[in-house]
Design a protein around this motif. Sequence first.
Motif, PDB file in Angstrom:
ATOM      1  N   GLN A 186      26.960  19.006 -34.220  1.00  7.83           N
ATOM      2  CA  GLN A 186      28.387  19.154 -33.923  1.00  7.83           C
ATOM      3  C   GLN A 186      28.913  17.982 -33.098  1.00  7.83           C
ATOM      4  OE1 GLN A 186      28.482  23.197 -32.212  1.00  7.83           O
ATOM      5  NE2 GLN A 186      29.475  23.858 -34.097  1.00  7.83           N
ATOM      6  N   TYR A 187      28.133  17.563 -32.104  1.00  5.14           N
ATOM      7  CA  TYR A 187      28.564  16.420 -31.287  1.00  5.14           C
ATOM      8  C   TYR A 187      28.598  15.129 -32.101  1.00  5.14           C
ATOM      9  CZ  TYR A 187      28.874  18.679 -26.740  1.00  5.14           C
ATOM     10  OH  TYR A 187      29.285  19.457 -25.676  1.00  5.14           O
ATOM     11  N   LEU A 188      27.679  14.970 -33.049  1.00  6.13           N
ATOM     12  CA  LEU A 188      27.693  13.783 -33.907  1.00  6.13           C
ATOM     13  C   LEU A 188      28.951  13.741 -34.761  1.00  6.13           C
ATOM     14  CD1 LEU A 188      23.971  13.515 -35.107  1.00  6.13           C
ATOM     15  CD2 LEU A 188      25.223  11.822 -33.758  1.00  6.13           C
ATOM     16  N   ILE A 189      29.357  14.895 -35.277  1.00  2.16           N
ATOM     17  CA  ILE A 189      30.568  14.933 -36.096  1.00  2.16           C
ATOM     18  C   ILE A 189      31.778  14.486 -35.285  1.00  2.16           C
ATOM     19  CG2 ILE A 189      32.180  16.443 -37.315  1.00  2.16           C
ATOM     20  CD1 ILE A 189      29.787  18.084 -38.244  1.00  2.16           C
ATOM     21  N   LYS A 190      31.878  14.991 -34.058  1.00  2.00           N
ATOM     22  CA  LYS A 190      33.048  14.625 -33.243  1.00  2.00           C
ATOM     23  C   LYS A 190      32.989  13.184 -32.749  1.00  2.00           C
ATOM     24  CE  LYS A 190      35.708  15.765 -29.090  1.00  2.00           C
ATOM     25  NZ  LYS A 190      37.026  15.935 -29.707  1.00  2.00           N
ATOM     26  N   TYR A 191      31.849  12.817 -32.106  1.00  2.00           N
ATOM     27  CA  TYR A 191      31.815  11.542 -31.399  1.00  2.00           C
ATOM     28  C   TYR A 191      31.299  10.368 -32.226  1.00  2.00           C
ATOM     29  CZ  TYR A 191      33.055  14.151 -27.251  1.00  2.00           C
ATOM     30  OH  TYR A 191      33.729  14.936 -26.351  1.00  2.00           O
TER      31      TYR A 191
ATOM     32  N   LEU B  59      31.371  23.087 -40.442  1.00  2.00           N
ATOM     33  CA  LEU B  59      32.769  23.205 -40.848  1.00  2.00           C
ATOM     34  C   LEU B  59      33.669  23.629 -39.692  1.00  2.00           C
ATOM     35  CD1 LEU B  59      32.419  24.902 -44.364  1.00  2.00           C
ATOM     36  CD2 LEU B  59      33.004  22.522 -43.859  1.00  2.00           C
ATOM     37  N   LEU B  60      33.109  24.369 -38.726  1.00  4.23           N
ATOM     38  CA  LEU B  60      33.912  24.782 -37.572  1.00  4.23           C
ATOM     39  C   LEU B  60      34.499  23.588 -36.840  1.00  4.23           C
ATOM     40  CD1 LEU B  60      31.843  27.721 -35.982  1.00  4.23           C
ATOM     41  CD2 LEU B  60      34.146  27.852 -36.948  1.00  4.23           C
ATOM     42  N   VAL B  61      33.740  22.492 -36.804  1.00  3.78           N
ATOM     43  CA  VAL B  61      34.244  21.286 -36.134  1.00  3.78           C
ATOM     44  C   VAL B  61      35.487  20.776 -36.854  1.00  3.78           C
ATOM     45  CG1 VAL B  61      33.718  18.933 -35.398  1.00  3.78           C
ATOM     46  CG2 VAL B  61      31.929  20.680 -35.349  1.00  3.78           C
ATOM     47  N   GLY B  62      35.422  20.697 -38.168  1.00  2.60           N
ATOM     48  CA  GLY B  62      36.578  20.244 -38.938  1.00  2.60           C
ATOM     49  C   GLY B  62      37.755  21.194 -38.814  1.00  2.60           C
TER      50      GLY B  62
ATOM     51  N   ILE C 238      34.509  14.758 -45.771  1.00  2.84           N
ATOM     52  CA  ILE C 238      33.199  14.202 -45.387  1.00  2.84           C
ATOM     53  C   ILE C 238      32.372  15.271 -44.668  1.00  2.84           C
ATOM     54  CG2 ILE C 238      32.022  12.484 -43.962  1.00  2.84           C
ATOM     55  CD1 ILE C 238      34.414  10.638 -44.400  1.00  2.84           C
ATOM     56  N   ILE C 239      33.034  16.002 -43.755  1.00  3.68           N
ATOM     57  CA  ILE C 239      32.337  17.090 -43.053  1.00  3.68           C
ATOM     58  C   ILE C 239      31.875  18.142 -44.058  1.00  3.68           C
ATOM     59  CG2 ILE C 239      32.570  18.941 -41.349  1.00  3.68           C
ATOM     60  CD1 ILE C 239      34.638  17.194 -39.908  1.00  3.68           C
ATOM     61  N   PHE C 240      32.727  18.441 -45.032  1.00  3.35           N
ATOM     62  CA  PHE C 240      32.373  19.436 -46.052  1.00  3.35           C
ATOM     63  C   PHE C 240      31.154  18.976 -46.855  1.00  3.35           C
ATOM     64  CE2 PHE C 240      32.671  21.257 -50.320  1.00  3.35           C
ATOM     65  CZ  PHE C 240      32.768  22.610 -50.018  1.00  3.35           C
ATOM     66  N   ASP C 241      31.104  17.690 -47.189  1.00  4.90           N
ATOM     67  CA  ASP C 241      29.953  17.156 -47.930  1.00  4.90           C
ATOM     68  C   ASP C 241      28.659  17.339 -47.137  1.00  4.90           C
ATOM     69  OD1 ASP C 241      31.523  16.400 -50.058  1.00  4.90           O
ATOM     70  OD2 ASP C 241      31.805  14.342 -49.360  1.00  4.90           O
ATOM     71  N   TYR C 242      28.717  17.080 -45.842  1.00  6.27           N
ATOM     72  CA  TYR C 242      27.530  17.272 -45.002  1.00  6.27           C
ATOM     73  C   TYR C 242      27.177  18.754 -44.886  1.00  6.27           C
ATOM     74  CZ  TYR C 242      26.654  12.515 -43.450  1.00  6.27           C
ATOM     75  OH  TYR C 242      26.290  11.186 -43.406  1.00  6.27           O
ATOM     76  N   ALA C 243      28.196  19.613 -44.882  1.00  4.03           N
ATOM     77  CA  ALA C 243      27.944  21.054 -44.838  1.00  4.03           C
ATOM     78  C   ALA C 243      27.238  21.521 -46.109  1.00  4.03           C
ATOM     79  CB  ALA C 243      29.260  21.810 -44.645  1.00  4.03           C
TER      80      ALA C 243
END
Length: 309
Positions: free
Chosen positions: A19-24, A155-158, A180-185
């Motif tokens: 989750q932190y990687l997605i944000k930062y 997906l919660l992050v997005g 992009i987040i969805f693809d990783y999910a």
Amino acid sequence: MNILNLIRWKNLGMMALMQYLIKYAMLVPFVVPYGVDITLNGFGFSLLVLATLSIAAAGYIINDIYDVETDLVNKPDKVIVGKSVSEKTAYTLFIVFNVIGVLIGFYLSHLVGRSGFFALFVIISGLLYIYASYLKRLLLVGNIVISILVAMSLLLVGLFELLPAVTVQNQETQLTFFKIIFDYAVFAFSLNLLREMIKDIEDIDGDYKSGMNTLPIALGRDRASKITFVFAIVPLLIVIHYVITYMYSQLYVVIYFLALVIAPLIFLIIKLYMAKTKKDFTFLSSLVKLIMLFGMLSLVLYKFVLLES
């Protein structure tokens, strides 16, 4: 330490890292150059992570409570509930973690102006209980549900960072990064489902004793192994397609995926084809987690991919 093992602190750490990687690594670096709008400040995002981890911890606890009989056969040395932690204490922790997660989810949903998002935390919490008490006994249903919930942690992050900040002007940018987040999910879903299938083969003895209807119990270990072998090709194809479609012009990114994601996946598929013993499947289960970790660490590369493109 027993309570930390009960809530699977290593798995929770990996979830927080993702989750932190997605944000930062994927969102914050593109606020200025790409005009990405994010909703939560550092404290608010940490609350989102805490809510996710709390509900996940509750899920691990209730799963262990219902799995005592199974674990006494599959991994007797690692049974915690009823030994180092009483069942009453485990239930209390289950309730406490759920309350913390749901209350923080309620606060965050109103903070970002999307009160309906609160339902997600309630649904996830409820599904984890239903999974532990019933769904995991059904053929593949429990595996699919728990894998969807793993994908939801990404997906919660997005949902909380990108969607509340969508405007007419930034809609295309916001949705591009959400995709992009969805693809990783999807990648996380496929790998976790693969791991669940491998674990079912690994734990066939205890699952059979507990009256579960997993794939190896329904079809036999050999047929289940062959089906799992074929399914293992799915995440490999997903990664190859993703690299060819989006990363082909970035040599060092391609090398990263080839060396740390694609090659290990090919190795896993080969080993899965030859796997026979419980020890083999235990190793493969750990290898899937390592591949997922390297897959998520690739988020660090987006700063170089998008800023140089």
